[in-house]
Write an enzyme that holds these catalytic residues in place. Structure first.
Site, PDB file in Angstrom:
ATOM      1  CG  LEU A 179     -18.864  77.634-107.533  1.00 33.91           C
ATOM      2  CD1 LEU A 179     -19.966  78.691-107.598  1.00 33.91           C
ATOM      3  CD2 LEU A 179     -18.997  76.809-106.254  1.00 33.91           C
ATOM      4  CB  ILE A 180     -15.961  81.523-110.384  1.00 38.09           C
ATOM      5  CG1 ILE A 180     -15.633  81.108-111.825  1.00 38.09           C
ATOM      6  CG2 ILE A 180     -14.835  82.389-109.813  1.00 38.09           C
ATOM      7  CD1 ILE A 180     -14.365  80.282-111.970  1.00 38.09           C
ATOM      8  CD  GLN A 185     -19.297  84.267-108.078  1.00 37.83           C
ATOM      9  OE1 GLN A 185     -20.105  85.189-108.014  1.00 37.83           O
ATOM     10  NE2 GLN A 185     -19.627  83.012-107.781  1.00 37.83           N
ATOM     11  N   GLY A 188     -13.802  87.315-114.905  1.00 38.01           N
ATOM     12  CA  GLY A 188     -13.759  86.620-116.183  1.00 38.01           C
ATOM     13  C   GLY A 188     -13.289  85.181-116.092  1.00 38.01           C
ATOM     14  CG  LEU A 189     -11.161  84.008-112.713  1.00 39.12           C
ATOM     15  CD1 LEU A 189     -10.866  83.692-111.240  1.00 39.12           C
ATOM     16  CD2 LEU A 189      -9.890  83.905-113.543  1.00 39.12           C
ATOM     17  N   GLY A 190     -14.950  82.532-115.012  1.00 38.33           N
ATOM     18  CA  GLY A 190     -15.966  81.609-115.497  1.00 38.33           C
ATOM     19  C   GLY A 190     -15.886  81.451-117.013  1.00 38.33           C
ATOM     20  CD  GLU A 211     -26.188  67.611-116.563  1.00 37.24           C
ATOM     21  OE1 GLU A 211     -26.866  67.833-115.536  1.00 37.24           O
ATOM     22  OE2 GLU A 211     -25.202  66.845-116.579  1.00 37.24           O
TER      23      GLU A 211
END
Length: 312
Positions: A179-180, A185, A188-190, A211
């Site tokens: 989660l960002i 959000q 590009g952090l994800g 998963e």
């Protein structure tokens, strides 16, 4: 569980900070006030914030605002209580765990759920307001949490997101939940965290995967990463000789079935005529990979500098 329940008494749910829930809205908390600077709507309900008498008290009503500390993730519905807490927490709290990555304005800390149980429980509860599935709540002992921190200045930092992974996964899953936080959000952090999870797999000599099943949004995010990682790795493998799915998997730590899905999505894997014995073969088009990379303006440089990863 007694340690976690102490939050319930210290940060008691009280006051008139609630309203009647809309029949079409199953959330039980309308918005989050995150530290001093942010307020944003929740996406999903999280009944685990309330237990016992509090759960009965808030049945059928919606809490208008939940105040969450942006450092330790403790929470309350009383603004004054959180105000006093922030004064103390801002001067004394340090994000737990060990430093796992540091580059420019960002760092990642690895936090063991069994060693910092309260912090990880509060973080997991917060995440449940924005992740509809695959979020742990209390049983954090079997997980590691990787906390992404933006260093705004020498004295000010902000946790902007995280991912968790099982300490021991028989399927070599390298990520369980990611989660960002909503205010951060679209930067590009994800993708940065996803790449970090795969770089850890590479350093551990494993071929990993998130998963599954993935949500629609999760699949879109992972497809983007898989395609970018393959596009970056392909030129090197081409110079080394014949490119195979297994070689791409070994180079990127992406499972072969995920490599195949990414290549098909780029229209870069095409079935050729069956051989005389009926075997189906596939042809990989590096031209189509290059075309996709240029159309998406994917940079050849990775988001994570592997030289800045600090292994235990």
């Amino acid at each position: 569980m007694t340690e976690f329940l102490s939050i319930k008494s210290e940060f008691a749910v009280s006051g008139n900070n609630q309203s009647v829930a809309d029949d079409n809205d199953d959330r039980n908390i309308r918005s989050v006030v995150f530290g001093e600077d942010y307020e944003f709507d929740t996406w999903y309900p999280c009944e685990y914030y309330f237990s016992g008498d509090d759960k009965k008290k808030h049945a059928g009503v919606m809490v208008d605002r939940l105040y969450v500390c942006n450092k330790c993730f403790k929470y309350t519905t009383v603004a004054g209580t959180m105000g006093l807490h922030l004064i103390s927490c801002s001067s004394s709290f340090m994000t737990p765990g060990r430093l796992a990555y540091q580059y420019n304005d960002f760092s990642i800390r690895e936090v063991a759920g069994d060693q910092h149980k309260l912090f990880c429980q509060c973080l997991s509860l917060f995440a449940n307001l924005f992740v509809g599935t695959k979020s742990v709540h209390y049983t954090v002992e079997k997980f590691k949490f990787y906390i992404l921190i933006h260093h705004l200045s020498a004295k000010k930092e902000q946790i902007v997101g995280f991912f968790s992974k099982e300490k021991l996964s028989w399927d070599d899953n390298n990520l369980a939940c990611i989660l960002i936080f909503p205010p951060f959000q679209g930067q590009g952090l994800g993708q940065m965290l996803i790449e970090f999870s795969y770089q850890i797999s590479l350093l551990e000599g494993k071929i990993g995967s998130p998963e599954k099943p993935l949500s629609d949004h999760g699949r879109k995010s992972y497809l983007l990463y898989w395609k970018a990682a393959i596009a970056r790795a392909l030129p090197v493998l081409v110079t080394e000789g014949r490119v195979t799915i297994n070689k791409l998997a070994s180079k990127t730590s992406i499972k072969p079935e995920d490599v195949v899905e990414a290549l098909k999505n780029m229209n870069a894997l095409q079935q050729t005529q069956p051989t005389r014995d009926g075997k189906v073969t596939w042809s990989l088009s590096s031209v189509n990979v290059d075309t996709w990379m240029n159309s998406q303006r994917i940079k050849s440089k990775s988001l994570i500098d592997v030289n800045c990863i600090i292994m235990p």
